[in-house]
Scaffold this motif. Structure first.
Motif, PDB file in Angstrom:
ATOM      1  N   LEU A   1      36.188  36.379  48.190  1.00 32.10           N
ATOM      2  CA  LEU A   1      35.654  37.378  49.113  1.00 32.10           C
ATOM      3  C   LEU A   1      35.373  38.698  48.389  1.00 32.10           C
ATOM      4  O   LEU A   1      34.331  39.322  48.588  1.00 32.10           O
ATOM      5  CB  LEU A   1      36.658  37.606  50.245  1.00 32.10           C
ATOM      6  CG  LEU A   1      36.273  38.682  51.281  1.00 32.10           C
ATOM      7  CD1 LEU A   1      34.983  38.305  51.984  1.00 32.10           C
ATOM      8  CD2 LEU A   1      37.404  38.861  52.285  1.00 32.10           C
ATOM      9  N   ARG A   2      36.318  39.104  47.516  1.00 32.40           N
ATOM     10  CA  ARG A   2      36.118  40.354  46.786  1.00 32.40           C
ATOM     11  C   ARG A   2      34.911  40.255  45.851  1.00 32.40           C
ATOM     12  O   ARG A   2      34.074  41.176  45.759  1.00 32.40           O
ATOM     13  CB  ARG A   2      37.378  40.690  45.984  1.00 32.40           C
ATOM     14  CG  ARG A   2      37.302  42.061  45.305  1.00 32.40           C
ATOM     15  CD  ARG A   2      38.593  42.409  44.583  1.00 32.40           C
ATOM     16  NE  ARG A   2      38.849  41.497  43.491  1.00 32.40           N
ATOM     17  CZ  ARG A   2      39.820  40.596  43.501  1.00 32.40           C
ATOM     18  NH1 ARG A   2      40.640  40.485  44.563  1.00 32.40           N
ATOM     19  NH2 ARG A   2      40.009  39.787  42.470  1.00 32.40           N
ATOM     20  N   GLU A   3      34.789  39.134  45.150  1.00 34.44           N
ATOM     21  CA  GLU A   3      33.665  38.946  44.247  1.00 34.44           C
ATOM     22  C   GLU A   3      32.336  38.902  45.005  1.00 34.44           C
ATOM     23  O   GLU A   3      31.318  39.458  44.538  1.00 34.44           O
ATOM     24  CB  GLU A   3      33.840  37.667  43.439  1.00 34.44           C
ATOM     25  CG  GLU A   3      35.002  37.717  42.454  1.00 34.44           C
ATOM     26  CD  GLU A   3      35.219  36.389  41.769  1.00 34.44           C
ATOM     27  OE1 GLU A   3      36.052  36.341  40.864  1.00 34.44           O
ATOM     28  OE2 GLU A   3      34.538  35.403  42.169  1.00 34.44           O
ATOM     29  N   GLU A   4      32.357  38.223  46.157  1.00 36.25           N
ATOM     30  CA  GLU A   4      31.130  38.152  46.946  1.00 36.25           C
ATOM     31  C   GLU A   4      30.722  39.533  47.460  1.00 36.25           C
ATOM     32  O   GLU A   4      29.538  39.900  47.457  1.00 36.25           O
ATOM     33  CB  GLU A   4      31.325  37.192  48.126  1.00 36.25           C
ATOM     34  CG  GLU A   4      30.073  36.975  48.976  1.00 36.25           C
ATOM     35  CD  GLU A   4      29.009  36.163  48.237  1.00 36.25           C
ATOM     36  OE1 GLU A   4      29.241  35.758  47.090  1.00 36.25           O
ATOM     37  OE2 GLU A   4      27.937  35.954  48.827  1.00 36.25           O
ATOM     38  N   ASN A   5      31.721  40.320  47.886  1.00 35.82           N
ATOM     39  CA  ASN A   5      31.424  41.673  48.353  1.00 35.82           C
ATOM     40  C   ASN A   5      30.838  42.527  47.230  1.00 35.82           C
ATOM     41  O   ASN A   5      29.891  43.296  47.445  1.00 35.82           O
ATOM     42  CB  ASN A   5      32.693  42.336  48.901  1.00 35.82           C
ATOM     43  CG  ASN A   5      33.061  41.798  50.276  1.00 35.82           C
ATOM     44  OD1 ASN A   5      32.228  41.229  50.972  1.00 35.82           O
ATOM     45  ND2 ASN A   5      34.328  41.955  50.660  1.00 35.82           N
ATOM     46  N   GLU A   6      31.396  42.402  46.025  1.00 33.34           N
ATOM     47  CA  GLU A   6      30.880  43.157  44.888  1.00 33.34           C
ATOM     48  C   GLU A   6      29.448  42.732  44.553  1.00 33.34           C
ATOM     49  O   GLU A   6      28.589  43.577  44.241  1.00 33.34           O
ATOM     50  CB  GLU A   6      31.781  42.966  43.671  1.00 33.34           C
ATOM     51  CG  GLU A   6      33.160  43.601  43.826  1.00 33.34           C
ATOM     52  CD  GLU A   6      34.066  43.287  42.660  1.00 33.34           C
ATOM     53  OE1 GLU A   6      35.174  43.840  42.606  1.00 33.34           O
ATOM     54  OE2 GLU A   6      33.663  42.469  41.798  1.00 33.34           O
ATOM     55  N   ARG A   7      29.202  41.420  44.587  1.00 38.04           N
ATOM     56  CA  ARG A   7      27.858  40.947  44.285  1.00 38.04           C
ATOM     57  C   ARG A   7      26.842  41.409  45.326  1.00 38.04           C
ATOM     58  O   ARG A   7      25.728  41.835  44.988  1.00 38.04           O
ATOM     59  CB  ARG A   7      27.860  39.415  44.222  1.00 38.04           C
ATOM     60  CG  ARG A   7      26.517  38.813  43.774  1.00 38.04           C
ATOM     61  CD  ARG A   7      26.559  37.299  43.801  1.00 38.04           C
ATOM     62  NE  ARG A   7      26.738  36.817  45.158  1.00 38.04           N
ATOM     63  CZ  ARG A   7      25.756  36.735  46.058  1.00 38.04           C
ATOM     64  NH1 ARG A   7      24.544  37.135  45.748  1.00 38.04           N
ATOM     65  NH2 ARG A   7      25.982  36.281  47.266  1.00 38.04           N
TER      66      ARG A   7
END
Length: 361
Positions: free
Chosen positions: A295-301
């Motif tokens: 979720l954190r990586e997707e939000n950053e992307r």
């Protein structure tokens, strides 16, 4: 040099058309001394000379007593107007170009090469008095007398050639070129002094006739209501044409700005709407730790994509970038384009309100 459809109608041409023969003449800088840099006469001032000749409403005989200070540019502008039947210049004050020919001879050769039928229009005289006498001998009943003089004549005490011309031709018109700002240029005080001392003389500075003429250095000097009537007609011409274009430009700038903002919002909405589906397809993990990291990586992307998309819309879009530059120019120069309380500002605001009602806003 222009051939109108009717000699009885004023030729309200563009500045570019009027200045075209002057530009060709000044391009031959090796034949006229210092070339274009030596003349302070702008295309706008020469266009005003053209208009004042046209508003005379009849055939014109002119004395160009400013030819030396304009290096012949004012003479060429007069000769380019078919309404001008004769142009007289004083031979003594003309500077000599490097090839040894007198400047009036250079102008005569240029006119003869460009339009041979106008070759005999230019005449010379020994000095100002001789030029005025020659004009008086050549003028026919019903023709208008016009003189072009330099503002430098008014910067010192004493009479000017304008006074001598108007004494000989009480109904004539004098166009003064090269007038600076009040309080800075002594020529303004000199002109006003001659008006006070003259018999019924009036002066109108054309920069005051319209906001579009702020850079003009020309003035009209005449007896009675002639100066006021000429300045009024010039002002009306610029106000009715150029103010309309300014209002249209302001309305277009507003439409471009609204379209640019709508494009930004549409692109941001498209990315935001696509986010849930993308995220759901990526989250397929067995434990909460992996899900949290994904979720954190997707939000950053997604945040990076959103920044890149906004940057593309604002800077990289080849369609919107020119529009944004136009909007930025309009904002920077708003005080000049639509001054507060001016007709252009009120018209632009009215156009904005009408546009809002049409959009249902």
């Amino acid at each position: 040099m222009n051939r109108p459809a009717s000699a009885s109608l004023p030729r309200i041409l563009t500045i570019d058309r009027v200045y075209e023969p002057v530009a060709e003449y000044l391009a031959a800088g090796d034949r006229i001394g210092d070339g274009p840099a030596a003349t302070p006469t702008s295309p706008l001032d020469l266009y005003l000379v053209h208009l004042l000749v046209e508003f005379a409403g009849r055939s014109v005989v002119a004395a160009d007593l400013a030819a030396g200070s304009t290096l012949g540019a004012s003479t060429v502008a007069l000769l380019a107007n078919p309404r001008v039947r004769r142009v007289f210049v004083e031979q003594g004050r003309w500077p000599s170009p490097p090839d040894g020919a007198r400047l009036h001879e250079t102008v005569a050769r240029f006119v003869e090469a460009r339009e041979p039928e106008r070759a005999g229009t230019l005449r010379t005289a020994a000095d100002v008095a001789a030029a005025i006498d020659a004009l008086a001998a050549a003028i026919a009943p019903g023709e208008a007398a016009v003189a072009i003089v330099s503002a430098s004549e008014f910067r010192d005490e004493g009479g000017s050639s304008a006074t001598a011309f108007l004494e000989r031709f009480p109904e004539g018109t004098v166009v003064v070129l090269g007038v600076g700002r009040p309080g800075v240029d002594r020529a303004v005080e000199g002109i006003l002094r001659e008006v006070r001392d003259g018999d019924g003389l009036e002066v109108r500075f054309l920069r005051d006739a319209s906001s579009s003429l702020f850079e003009a250095t020309a003035a009209v000097l005449a007896r009675g209501a002639t100066a006021d009537e000429r300045a009024r007609r010039v002002g009306e011409l610029f106000a009715t044409n150029y103010d309309f274009l300014a209002i249209l430009r302001d309305s277009c700038l507003y439409a471009v700005e609204r379209g640019s903002r709508a494009a930004d919002e549409a692109e941001a909405g498209r990315i935001a709407a696509a986010t849930p589906a993308r995220f759901a397809s990526k989250i397929d993990f067995e434990d909460a730790t992996h899900a949290h990291r994904a979720l954190r990586e997707e939000n950053e992307r997604l945040a990076r994509e959103l920044r890149e998309a906004r940057s593309w819309v604002r800077k990289g879009n080849p369609l919107l970038a020119p529009a944004r530059r136009v909007v930025a120019f309009g904002r920077r120069h708003r005080d000049w384009i639509a001054p507060a309380g001016s007709l252009r500002e009120r018209a632009a605001r009215r156009a904005i309100r009408v546009g809002g009602r049409l959009r249902g806003g």
